[in-house]
Design a protein around this motif. Sequence first.
Motif, PDB file in Angstrom:
ATOM      1  N   GLU A 585       0.790  -1.116   0.002  1.00  0.00           N
ATOM      2  CA  GLU A 585       0.035  -0.053   0.022  1.00  0.00           C
ATOM      3  C   GLU A 585       0.730   1.333  -0.086  1.00  0.00           C
ATOM      4  N   GLY A 588       2.484   1.860  -3.392  1.00  0.00           N
ATOM      5  CA  GLY A 588       1.142   2.149  -4.402  1.00  0.00           C
ATOM      6  C   GLY A 588       0.871   3.751  -4.082  1.00  0.00           C
ATOM      7  N   PHE A 604      -1.610  -1.710  -6.191  1.00  0.00           N
ATOM      8  CA  PHE A 604      -2.924  -2.001  -5.807  1.00  0.00           C
ATOM      9  C   PHE A 604      -3.768  -3.072  -6.024  1.00  0.00           C
ATOM     10  N   LEU A 632      -7.886   0.785   0.343  1.00  0.00           N
ATOM     11  CA  LEU A 632      -7.656   0.469  -0.948  1.00  0.00           C
ATOM     12  C   LEU A 632      -8.375   1.016  -2.114  1.00  0.00           C
ATOM     13  N   LYS A 635      -8.009   4.683  -2.936  1.00  0.00           N
ATOM     14  CA  LYS A 635      -6.960   4.854  -3.601  1.00  0.00           C
ATOM     15  C   LYS A 635      -7.076   4.487  -5.133  1.00  0.00           C
TER      16      LYS A 635
END
Length: 694
Positions: A585, A588, A604, A632, A635
């Motif tokens: 994470e 990313g 991701f 997630l 994002k």
Amino acid sequence: MEHVHLAVEEEDLYSGYNDYNPAFDSEMTAKFPGSAIGPRPLATSFGARIPLASSMGRPTTGAVQDGAARPMTAVRAAGYTSSLTRGSTFDPLGQSRGPAAPLEAKNEDTPEEKIKILEKKVNDLIKESCMAQSSGASQLALEKAKEAGRKERTLVRQREQSGNADHVNLDLTYSVLLNLANQYANNDMFPEALNSYQVIVKNKMFSNAGRLKVNMANIYVKQKSYPKAIKFYRMALDQISNAHKEVRIKIMQNIGVVFVRMGQYSDAITSFEHIMSESPNIKTGFNLILCYYAIGDRERMKKAFQKLISVPLGVDDEDKYLPSQEDADAEMVLEAIKNDRLHQMERDLKVLAEKYIMTAAKLIAPAIETSFVTGFDWCVDMVKSSQYVELANDLEINKAITYLRQKDFNQAVETLKTFEKKDSRVKSAAATNLSFLYFLEKDYDQADRYADLAVTADRYNPAAIINKANTMFVKQDYEKAGELYKEALRNDSSCTEALYNLGLSYKALNRLEEALDCFLKLHAILRNSAQAIEWLLQVLSVTHTDPRALAKLGELYDGEGDKSQAFQYYYESFRYFPSNIEVIEWLGAYYIETQFCEKAILYFERATLIQGRREGREGSAGSTDSSRRERLSAKMRSLPASNEPYEASSPKEMDASYVDPLGPQTERPKTGAKRRLEDDDFADEELVDDLLPE
């Protein structure tokens, strides 16, 4: 030229009005106010009544008849009018007249008024820009500066259209350009700032603009373009006369510092020596010592140290603050100013000077003589004969600490014991160090004795109180120890040793909530992670493939704002353990910040796939997994849209398998990842021998 006086008598107010003197013909016309190149005066009834000739001809010389208006003269062309009629009296002060007619209202539609309004707007924008910068809003300050620049250019065009191009306000143009350049520099937009400064410097109409080359040189220093910085500092120096001595000294200080950064110590010494001969100051004296130390010149180190301790600070003359003896409120005045800004500035200067002298002494002591002790004793003797005589004791204590660093315990103790009969401050400091030494040696009785001596000498010394509390702690008197730790904190709220030890005391008393509160406060105060980073690096020197240690290092560097180091350790952690969702994470998010959205999508996708597999294996996701999944997804949605609709890759296209650090297996099934991306961060990498565990 013949002078004519106007005689005013009560019987005949206009006596002599029509007298004519030929000396006033045509020669006075050009000197009279009201010509075409100046502004027209406001109309008024108060003015000279001397008959003056003009280019329009001589005034009528006939007598003024009753009931007839006074003849017009050339004075009217200059804006002066006469309203005297029959029966009126000469009233130059306007005392007998009624209220004056109001001035004509300004017409804001005229080109002149529009220009004035626009000028005021530009000035207001400059002020708003400066105020925004002073409050920390650098981006807003830049926007205001740009807007001021746009309006100033509009102002110049309006002047050209109105035919007043010759009346350009150069001061306003200079202010706009200078403020814009400063705001570019404040926002680290260095090329733009240099261009703006260059526009000013190249314009010959701006006097003294060459001084701004100092600003340009400062930018080159930030860019580490040191040769250019030297060049521009020297050009600025050529533009500044010897009358501005302080400015020249500051520029030469900058030149010396840049030479130090370039490693050209001889050139730096030339600059610093000149400053110390012309206008000595503490910082330059210290820098000169550093340069001599760098080239190993012990004799010049000694001379520079003597110059350093002889620099006048001008802060010891307390009589200059004493009020006169006749002042009954003298004590109140002294009380009011004892902590004012001037006193604070002087105290800060003295503290800075003492810091430089102490640092210089510790630096050169081992280098100026055959041994450290001899060199330190020389420094102490020099300080004792200077204005910093009180620093001699501090240097002696520092000598004892240096003995400790050299693991010479006995010499350290002997040195500190010589302070037992000194004044209270020095005695407390020495006794505190002795208590600490004996505590390390586990001689708790001696530690307790010297802790008592230190506290008696200075009741408000937090270090002495902590040492006394430590002796209580080892005797398992945790209540008494805790009280003493709290007392130390009351004397110095930033004393982290007391806060940590208080937490230990609460923990020993099983008051866990209070202990946790102490440790949380300590963590909030000590945000820097230097010690943790040092220990983790030692861990990695033994096992350099530990993914958790690597991830923790990445987290620490990220907390300190070092994104490049954080990325390095997070990426290494991912290589050795590619299934840590927190690491994936972070990577990313890093690629989003650096605008590599394609790589961010890959990370991701991998995190989502791992999360889905865990949920399927465990049956259901907990609250933590649920919140992570939502994060997630958010994002992923924040990524910029591409030309084609976004679709998550299927599990078949993603290789989430763990790579065994011992090397690849004999045969491994092929995946579709290579087909999609040839240079894939997730492709299995071949480990070299130095990465294999021993």
